[in-house]
Design an enzyme around this catalytic site. Structure first.
Site, PDB file in Angstrom:
ATOM      1  N   TYR A   1       2.352 -51.915  32.295  1.00  0.00           N
ATOM      2  CA  TYR A   1       1.771 -52.160  30.974  1.00  0.00           C
ATOM      3  C   TYR A   1       0.243 -52.111  31.011  1.00  0.00           C
ATOM      4  O   TYR A   1      -0.391 -51.925  29.982  1.00  0.00           O
ATOM      5  CB  TYR A   1       2.169 -53.548  30.463  1.00  0.00           C
ATOM      6  CG  TYR A   1       3.485 -53.607  29.728  1.00  0.00           C
ATOM      7  CD1 TYR A   1       4.658 -53.136  30.309  1.00  0.00           C
ATOM      8  CD2 TYR A   1       3.558 -54.153  28.455  1.00  0.00           C
ATOM      9  CE1 TYR A   1       5.859 -53.215  29.650  1.00  0.00           C
ATOM     10  CE2 TYR A   1       4.764 -54.245  27.780  1.00  0.00           C
ATOM     11  CZ  TYR A   1       5.911 -53.779  28.383  1.00  0.00           C
ATOM     12  OH  TYR A   1       7.095 -53.858  27.719  1.00  0.00           O
TER      13      TYR A   1
ATOM     14  N   LYS B   1      13.456 -52.755  41.652  1.00  0.00           N
ATOM     15  CA  LYS B   1      14.022 -51.421  41.909  1.00  0.00           C
ATOM     16  C   LYS B   1      13.509 -50.979  43.284  1.00  0.00           C
ATOM     17  O   LYS B   1      12.817 -49.961  43.425  1.00  0.00           O
ATOM     18  CB  LYS B   1      13.573 -50.458  40.781  1.00  0.00           C
ATOM     19  CG  LYS B   1      14.279 -49.113  40.767  1.00  0.00           C
ATOM     20  CD  LYS B   1      15.730 -49.170  40.351  1.00  0.00           C
ATOM     21  CE  LYS B   1      16.395 -47.823  40.544  1.00  0.00           C
ATOM     22  NZ  LYS B   1      17.858 -47.867  40.311  1.00  0.00           N
TER      23      LYS B   1
ATOM     24  N   ASP C   1      19.212 -52.048  37.659  1.00  0.00           N
ATOM     25  CA  ASP C   1      20.353 -51.408  36.987  1.00  0.00           C
ATOM     26  C   ASP C   1      21.615 -52.244  37.181  1.00  0.00           C
ATOM     27  O   ASP C   1      22.400 -52.462  36.262  1.00  0.00           O
ATOM     28  CB  ASP C   1      20.537 -49.948  37.451  1.00  0.00           C
ATOM     29  CG  ASP C   1      20.511 -49.781  38.966  1.00  0.00           C
ATOM     30  OD1 ASP C   1      20.141 -50.741  39.687  1.00  0.00           O
ATOM     31  OD2 ASP C   1      20.856 -48.682  39.429  1.00  0.00           O
TER      32      ASP C   1
ATOM     33  N   ASP D   1      10.940 -57.191  30.197  1.00  0.00           N
ATOM     34  CA  ASP D   1      11.001 -56.828  28.780  1.00  0.00           C
ATOM     35  C   ASP D   1      12.431 -56.405  28.421  1.00  0.00           C
ATOM     36  O   ASP D   1      13.009 -56.884  27.447  1.00  0.00           O
ATOM     37  CB  ASP D   1      10.012 -55.680  28.520  1.00  0.00           C
ATOM     38  CG  ASP D   1      10.044 -55.213  27.086  1.00  0.00           C
ATOM     39  OD1 ASP D   1      10.080 -56.078  26.190  1.00  0.00           O
ATOM     40  OD2 ASP D   1      10.032 -53.985  26.855  1.00  0.00           O
TER      41      ASP D   1
ATOM     42  N   ASP E   1      15.694 -58.712  26.389  1.00  0.00           N
ATOM     43  CA  ASP E   1      16.366 -58.281  25.153  1.00  0.00           C
ATOM     44  C   ASP E   1      17.881 -58.271  25.362  1.00  0.00           C
ATOM     45  O   ASP E   1      18.645 -58.685  24.489  1.00  0.00           O
ATOM     46  CB  ASP E   1      15.931 -56.855  24.757  1.00  0.00           C
ATOM     47  CG  ASP E   1      14.789 -56.863  23.740  1.00  0.00           C
ATOM     48  OD1 ASP E   1      13.979 -57.809  23.775  1.00  0.00           O
ATOM     49  OD2 ASP E   1      14.717 -55.927  22.924  1.00  0.00           O
TER      50      ASP E   1
HETATM   51  C1  IPM Z   1       8.031 -58.139  23.912  1.00  0.00           C
HETATM   52  C2  IPM Z   1       7.747 -56.897  23.134  1.00  0.00           C
HETATM   53  C3  IPM Z   1       6.406 -56.335  23.580  1.00  0.00           C
HETATM   54  C4  IPM Z   1       6.507 -56.049  25.059  1.00  0.00           C
HETATM   55  C5  IPM Z   1       5.960 -55.086  22.822  1.00  0.00           C
HETATM   56  C6  IPM Z   1       5.929 -55.292  21.317  1.00  0.00           C
HETATM   57  C7  IPM Z   1       4.615 -54.598  23.324  1.00  0.00           C
HETATM   58  O1  IPM Z   1       8.774 -55.991  23.293  1.00  0.00           O
HETATM   59  O2  IPM Z   1       7.236 -59.091  23.838  1.00  0.00           O
HETATM   60  O3  IPM Z   1       9.052 -58.186  24.600  1.00  0.00           O
HETATM   61  O4  IPM Z   1       7.005 -55.008  25.473  1.00  0.00           O
HETATM   62  O5  IPM Z   1       6.076 -56.895  25.843  1.00  0.00           O
HETATM   63 MG    MG Z   2      10.466 -56.736  24.352  1.00  0.00          MG
END
Ligand code: IPM
Ligand code: MG
Length: 359
Positions: free
Chosen positions: A138, A186, A218, A242, A246
């Protein structure tokens, strides 16, 4: 003592869900001073930049930051890309405020068991992702287009000290839970992952009270679906964290449920942090009162727990959310037959009501 909270509502559903979090914090009876500032696309529209210096200054002068969400299709084409809300606001906020430790708990709530795509027979999910937040792909340079735009470069780089400090944070959190860490990487492909493994192993050797294992990312993505209850603390680098967070959130029932804390080093006994939902700005449902405010409300609870050392009030908020769910109230994302469909603010009101009823 009055705590100063910077409120950065941002874009899309950010303002709607943040308003509910503020409402619930106010209802705790504790002393807070809220001050709002522009961030993301909203700031870009108003003053031509996604992170105005006044906003950063307000954050620096506050005890904690509550953030909604940034970004949306309207801003996807902004040039240069460094002015886009995500890259131009969220990333520099994290970097400038040294918020390297991202804590993302994912815990199933009893009332929402049916909302999980896995249903209940695979063991309940109750884990926390500890995501490194200010390093890796990032942030590292170079990051550019070359050859008349036909080639693109992103660099993934980690330094020893960045890995060490987040690993120590993960150990501290593991000690408050099951004393187990799964480090996700990884290492069969990436040099940065091999450095992570080396350092995590060194720290594990010196801290044998916590059991550490390694898992390829993975495989982790698959194991989370197969048997989420096997995980307690997942320690991982920025981008894997990240993605995995999710996935973990959806297993609890909805992306709208998960809070997060982004923490800096403790200073004078105080842990400065930025608190935000794991979900994004959801522009498709913005302004309709359909967003689930739970992630934002629970982010407020994490603020109390991690920055204000007030575990008791944090737990009161978490319990009030569960009680509102048990009373059958649901926003659209977790709606099921027999429940009452409510709007974002109606759900917030119900949490306030439960909070006060329990007091
Ligand atoms: C998160 C979001 C951010 C990230 C994006 C919006 C830059 O997805 O906080 O998880 O990837 O960190
Ligand atoms: Mg995210």
């Amino acid at each position: 003592m009055t705590r100063r909270i910077a409120v950065l509502a941002g874009d899309g559903i950010g303002p709607e869900v943040t308003a509910e979090a503020v409402k619930v914090l106010e209802a705790t009876g504790k002393q807070f001073h809220f001050q709002s500032a522009l961030v993301g696309g909203a700031a870009y529209d108003a003053v031509g930049q996604p992170l105005p210096p006044e906003t950063l200054e307000l954050c620096r002068n506050s005890d904690a930051v509550l953030l909604g969400a940034v970004g949306g299709p309207k801003y996807d084409k902004i040039q240069p890309p460094s002015m886009r809300p995500e890259v131009g606001a969220l990333l520099p906020l994290r970097r400038e405020l040294n918020l390297y430790a991202n804590v993302r708990p994912a815990k199933a709530m009893k009332a929402l068991l049916n909302a999980s795509p896995l249903k209940s027979n695979r063991g309940l999910i109750d884990l926390v992702v500890i995501r490194e937040l200010t390093g890796g792909i990032y942030f590292a340079e170079p990051r550019e287009r070359r050859n008349e735009g036909n080639t693109a470069v992103d660099t993934c780089m980690y330094h020893r000290h960045e890995i060490e400090r987040i690993t120590h944070r993960a150990f501290a959190i593991a000690r408050q839970r099951r004393n187990e860490i799964v480090h996700v990487d990884k290492a069969n492909v990436l040099e940065t992952s091999r450095l992570w493994r080396e350092i995590v192993d060194e720290i594990a050797k010196a801290n044998t009270d916590v059991k550490v294992t390694h898992m390829l990312v993975d495989n982790c993505a698959m194991q989370l679906i197969r048997e989420p209850s096997q995980f307690d603390v997942i320690l991982t680098e920025n981008m894997f964290g990240d993605i995995i967070s999710d996935e973990a959130s959806m297993i609890t029932g909805s992306l709208g449920l998960l809070p997060s804390a982004s923490l800096s080093d403790p200073k004078d006994g105080h842990v400065f942090g930025l608190y935000e939902p794991v979900h994004g700005s959801a522009p498709d449902i913005a302004g309709q009162g359909r967003a689930n405010p739970i992630a934002a409300i629970l982010s407020g609870a994490l603020m109390l727990r991690y920055s204000f050392e007030d575990d008791e009030t944090a737990t009161r908020i978490e319990t009030a959310v569960e009680h509102a769910l048990e009373a059958g109230l649901r926003t659209a994302d977790v709606f099921e037959h027999g429940c009452r469909l409510v709007s974002t603010s109606e759900f917030g009101d119900a949490v306030v009501f439960k909070l006060q009823a329990a007091a």
